[in-house]
Scaffold this active site. Structure first.
Site, PDB file in Angstrom:
ATOM      1  N   ASP A   1       0.840  -1.201   0.000  1.00  0.00           N
ATOM      2  CA  ASP A   1       0.000   0.000   0.000  1.00  0.00           C
ATOM      3  C   ASP A   1       0.874   1.249   0.000  1.00  0.00           C
ATOM      4  O   ASP A   1       2.019   1.203  -0.451  1.00  0.00           O
ATOM      5  CB  ASP A   1      -0.948  -0.048   1.217  1.00  0.00           C
ATOM      6  CG  ASP A   1      -2.281   0.639   0.934  1.00  0.00           C
ATOM      7  OD1 ASP A   1      -2.259   1.848   0.636  1.00  0.00           O
ATOM      8  OD2 ASP A   1      -3.331  -0.012   1.038  1.00  0.00           O
TER       9      ASP A   1
ATOM     10  N   HIS B   1      -3.752   6.455   2.660  1.00  0.00           N
ATOM     11  CA  HIS B   1      -4.456   5.223   2.297  1.00  0.00           C
ATOM     12  C   HIS B   1      -3.932   3.991   3.060  1.00  0.00           C
ATOM     13  O   HIS B   1      -4.707   3.207   3.616  1.00  0.00           O
ATOM     14  CB  HIS B   1      -4.298   5.044   0.784  1.00  0.00           C
ATOM     15  CG  HIS B   1      -5.163   4.001   0.161  1.00  0.00           C
ATOM     16  ND1 HIS B   1      -4.798   2.678   0.111  1.00  0.00           N
ATOM     17  CD2 HIS B   1      -6.355   4.085  -0.468  1.00  0.00           C
ATOM     18  CE1 HIS B   1      -5.743   1.996  -0.526  1.00  0.00           C
ATOM     19  NE2 HIS B   1      -6.699   2.829  -0.885  1.00  0.00           N
TER      20      HIS B   1
ATOM     21  N   SER C   1     -11.114  -0.591  -1.623  1.00  0.00           N
ATOM     22  CA  SER C   1      -9.852  -0.540  -0.883  1.00  0.00           C
ATOM     23  C   SER C   1     -10.080  -0.721   0.611  1.00  0.00           C
ATOM     24  O   SER C   1      -9.221  -1.238   1.315  1.00  0.00           O
ATOM     25  CB  SER C   1      -9.181   0.822  -1.068  1.00  0.00           C
ATOM     26  OG  SER C   1      -8.506   0.892  -2.285  1.00  0.00           O
TER      27      SER C   1
END
Ligand SMILES: *[C@@H]1O[C@H](CO)[C@@H](O)[C@H](O)[C@H]1NC(C)=O
Ligand SMILES: *[C@@H]1O[C@H](CO)[C@@H](O)[C@H](O)[C@H]1NC(C)=O
Ligand SMILES: *[C@@H]1O[C@H](CO)[C@@H](O)[C@H](O)[C@H]1NC(C)=O
Ligand SMILES: *[C@@H]1O[C@H](CO)[C@@H](O)[C@H](O)[C@H]1NC(C)=O
Ligand SMILES: *[C@@H]1O[C@H](CO)[C@@H](O)[C@H](O)[C@H]1NC(C)=O
Ligand SMILES: *[C@@H]1O[C@H](CO)[C@@H](O)[C@H](O)[C@H]1NC(C)=O
Ligand SMILES: *[C@@H]1O[C@H](CO)[C@@H](O)[C@H](O)[C@H]1NC(C)=O
Ligand SMILES: *[C@@H]1O[C@H](CO)[C@@H](O)[C@H](O)[C@H]1NC(C)=O
Ligand SMILES: *[C@@H]1O[C@H](CO)[C@@H](O)[C@H](O)[C@H]1NC(C)=O
Length: 749
Positions: free
Chosen positions: A148, A215, A532
């Site tokens: 990620d 994220h 996600s």
């Protein structure tokens, strides 16, 4: 920055850009090599790759030493776990020469892509006293790796309080550069050589695993975050925040640089995660339009699966169109996104005592009491608005743009606003500073009638209300990408649905979460929406299952998750698909159903799949030996039993071209393994598919002992029209359900 907005994955346009790069230029390639062809003279694959590269250079020098130096500068990564081979920058001529080198198998261009709480564990039914949490000791000593955008190590969600000192002995990872490991965050590495090889001149980046996008901090705390009390988003969603497997360990592999991701870096990250010793991998990213043998995620995750590593991947946020998903890979678990039973509200209390509740995420502090309330139509008259500065203004959204209405309100500095609109996206509150709520047009009529009939209409407002138990929930959300998988339509994808909409999780302290007037707001937690966010929920559940059952293979974990999932929502009706006007969600939208971790702990029967079974599928799909070898790396697999009928916990009956008249028959033979104790009898039942005859032979399976395997045949006969249903095996304690979907390949292309 809007943060409730979807994290869209929009790479197809970028890939095209990449391909129209001037043809004569060098390109970065990922090259598969046959490790068994390596001459004995080389001690490592790295040395062999360098030598191979130096022998194909355009301007080969007479000095072997110089050639090696040049080769070294052209080599990006050597891969030995996720695949055998390397990535390198090659001119067209060098590339042609390389293809004739001994041991060359195949190659692909280095492609580019982008990335796709306090309540979701409770919504999944997780409970500290019973079920998967205590059975797995909250995932203790399971290692979850995320590929990620990095991690914010100082976040409270990565505190290691109460975790065992001793790391699992199988762990070889560590924390590189400036990141300090603890007992929670046990690995942090970054991979940017692929990015630098393509973009160095364009960007400056810091060589660190520190999260610069937010994220990765969000997804990793969703999967394994430690408990943090008093988490909230400016008063919304207040409570204690906790990952699904809050005692599992975390390893972060950073591959996102300035919002971009290259295949060569993803390959290197998974290559390293495998040798580090992760148990579970979570990948909230994917490559669109890739065939299985070109897809870096497919190739690298085959190796992971072969080593017993469970891989969760996101379906993508390109829904609700059909065939939009990526990571349609038979050996991973592909995750669709659904809603939670939670909303954020504000309340309007009229002077007559009537309360009207609306959606809101107003972040400020509102204190006015009983002020005049007026109706102003579509609120496009700025002068009128300006004159109503000390009032609550009611605006009607005439199918226009609520952002425009909000701008008018902000500009004129109105005290507070009630929007009559059916909009449900709250991101407008993160870009504007007005105090307001959005009420359903149904209540709008009541409000307008009150204002009309009272010359002295007044109201109060209150905000920061978190409403739980909202119905119906879950629903598959509109943005979630849909099956079938274009790269392998024979296996139903997505596999499972998990919470993805408005998920609260950890956030870097230095990244803004909202703009409030002139004020930039920061917070340790933030809301994000997307597949996600759904993916790490499944990775967390897999960590719980692995913790409770360390011997379960990735296919067993996936089967347990799929066959025990829920197809009914909290109103006991079939889960709905928001993207299809709230019709019952098809398996192409939600896979087997919505994940239920407590039930997955005890699946009763499982559909197991081994490496050779996937290879049998690839063989039947007519992949060449080179393609298959690029995926499997191993010559121990062969094509002696090609079959499209993978022993999977879902059934896809494909046809091509519609016809109500001509009937066809599909047959599947599947084998289930008994995971219970003692003798039992499982009986099959069918949820009918309209117009089809579905039969199961035999319709009873008698098991005598644990791990016994029995086979059955599922026969479907019907017209060439689409439909779906379920086959369910039940004994006294277990319900083992699989979706059956009949689909027209012609309408997926
Ligand atoms: C950062 O990493 C890239 C590639 O990994 C390397 O080329 C570069 O020299 C590094 N920069 C610094 C400042 O260490
Ligand atoms: C959480 O907030 C409550 C009320 O404000 C306070 O009493 C409590 O100490 C806080 N807990 C933590 C861990 O900060
Ligand atoms: C959240 O805050 C509200 C209002 O302050 C309070 O009533 C509620 O109990 C809190 N919820 C949790 C889970 O702490
Ligand atoms: C309206 O809301 C207020 C504040 O939440 C509450 O005190 C009042 O009882 C509610 N009135 C009605 C009619 O439900
Ligand atoms: C609202 O009040 C709190 C507590 O006084 C304060 O910390 C916060 O900054 C205020 N919010 C805004 C947006 O002004
Ligand atoms: C593979 O090739 C065979 C023989 O040409 C053909 O009959 C079959 O339909 C092909 N399978 C797929 C999945 O394309
Ligand atoms: C293919 O693999 C199977 C299982 O490993 C083995 O039994 C068989 O002999 C192999 N067949 C060929 C043609 O190599
Ligand atoms: C389906 O049929 C059409 C024409 O009838 C053909 O062009 C297409 O390739 C077929 N698709 C598959 C997957 O066989
Ligand atoms: C289903 O099967 C039964 C028994 O084989 C047969 O009588 C019936 O006509 C079939 N129905 C359809 C719709 O094909």
């Amino acid at each position: 920055m809007a943060t409730i907005t979807r994290v869209f994955l929009c790479f197809s346009s970028i890939i095209i850009l990449n391909l129209v790069h001037t043809l004569a230029q060098s390109h970065n390639y990922i090259i598969h090599m046959d490790a068994s062809a390596m001459p004995k003279a080389f001690s490592t694959q790295h040395a062999w790759h360098l030598s191979t590269l130096s022998s194909v250079l355009d301007n080969a020098d007479t000095s072997n030493h110089n050639n090696l130096n040049t080769a070294y500068s052209k080599l990006i990564y050597t891969y030995t776990n996720a695949m055998n081979g390397f990535s390198a920058n090659l001119s067209p001529k060098e590339f042609e020469a390389l293809k004739r080198s001994p041991g060359y198998v195949s190659s692909t261009l280095d492609l580019l892509t982008k990335l796709d709480t306090s309540h979701s564990p409770e919504f999944l039914g997780l409970n500290p006293n019973t079920g998967a949490w205590p059975a797995a000791k909250f995932g203790e000593d399971v290692i979850v790796g995320l590929v990620d955008s990095g991690v914010w190590p100082e976040s409270e969600s990565f505190n290691d309080e109460g975790l065992p000192d001793k790391l699992p002995s199988r762990w070889y990872g560590n924390c590189e550069s400036s990141i300090k490991c603890n007992r929670k965050l046990i690995g942090a590495r970054f991979f940017n050589k692929g990015f630098v090889a393509q973009q160095a001149q364009l960007s400056t980046i810091v060589n660190s695993t520190r999260d610069t996008e937010g994220h990765g901090t969000h997804t990793s705390s969703t999967a394994v975050g430690s408990q943090v009390d008093n988490a909230s988003f400016f008063g919304y969603a207040n409570g204690s925040a906790k990952g699904v497997a809050s005692r599992a360990r975390l390893a972060m592999y950073k591959v996102v640089w300035n919002d971009r991701i290259y295949t060569s870096d993803v390959m290197a990250a998974i290559d390293t995660a495998i040798s580090d010793g992760v148990d579970i991998l979570s990948l909230s990213l994917g490559f669109d339009d890739a065939t299985l043998s070109d897809d870096a995620v497919a190739i690298a995750t085959f190796a992971a699966m072969d080593r017993g590593i469970f891989v969760a991947t996101s379906a993508g946020n390109a829904g609700p169109g059909r065939g939009t998903l990526h990571n349609g890979i038979p050996w991973v678990t592909n995750v669709a996104a659904g809603t939670l039973d939670r909303e954020f509200h504000g309340t309007l209390t009229l002077a007559n005592g009537v309360n009207i509740s609306g959606l809101s995420m107003y972040l400020g502090n509102y204190s006015a009491h009983q002020v005049p309330i007026v109706f102003m139509g579509s609120c496009d008259d700025l002068t009128k608005l300006g004159n109503a500065r000390s009032k609550i203004v009611v605006c009607e959204d005439m199918g226009g743009n609520i952002d425009n209405l909000a701008s008018n309100i902000d500009t004129t500095n109105v005290l507070a606003t009630v929007f009559i609109s059916s909009v449900t996206d709250l991101s407008v509150f993160l870009q504007h500073s007005f105090a307001g709520i959005i009420i359903n047009p149904r209540y709008g009529e009541i409000l307008k009638a009150y204002i009309k009939s009272n010359s002295d209409a007044k109201a109060s407002m209150s905000f920061k209300i978190t409403a739980l138990g909202i119905t119906p929930a879950p629903s598959v959300d509109s943005y979630s990408s849909r099956g079938p998988s274009n790269s392998c339509p024979f296996v139903l994808k997505p596999d499972i649905t998990a919470p993805g909409t408005s998920i609260l999780a950890a956030w870097p302290q230095n990244l803004q979460v909202a703009q409030f007037g002139a004020q930039t707001l920061y917070n340790n937690f933030n809301f994000l929406t997307g597949t996600s966010m759904a993916c790490p929920h499944v990775a967390g559940v897999a960590a719980l299952l692995k913790g409770a059952h360390p011997d379960w293979s990735p296919a067993v974990i996936r089967s347990a998750i799929m066959t025990t999932s829920d197809i009914f929502d909290n109103t006991k009706k079939l889960i709905k698909d928001i993207g299809e006007g709230d019709k019952p969600a098809s398996p192409l939208a939600m896979g087997a159903g919505h994940i239920n971790p407590n039930k997955a702990l005890d699946p009763g029967l499982v559909y197991d799949v081994g490496g050779q079974d996937y290879v049998n599928l690839l063989c039947a799909m007519n992949f060449t030996q080179e393609n298959i070898k690029a995926i499997t790396r191993s010559s121990s697999y062969n094509c002696s039993k090609p079959s499209l009928d993978l022993n999977y916990p879902s059934f896809t009956a494909l046809f091509n071209g519609s016809s109500k008249e001509s009937r066809i028959t599909w047959e599947f033979v599947r084998t289930v393994t008994y995971f219970g104790e003692g003798q039992t009898i499982y009986t099959a039942s069918i949820t009918p598919i309209k117009g089809f005859n579905v039969s199961i032979i035999p319709s009873k399976l008698v098991f005598k002992e644990k791990n016994e395997k029995l086979s059955f045949k599922l026969r479907i006969e019907g017209p060439k029209i689409e439909g779906f249903g379920y086959i369910t095996w039940t004994d006294v304690k277990h319900v083992v359900r699989s979706p059956i979907v009949v689909i027209n390949q012609a309408s997926s292309q």
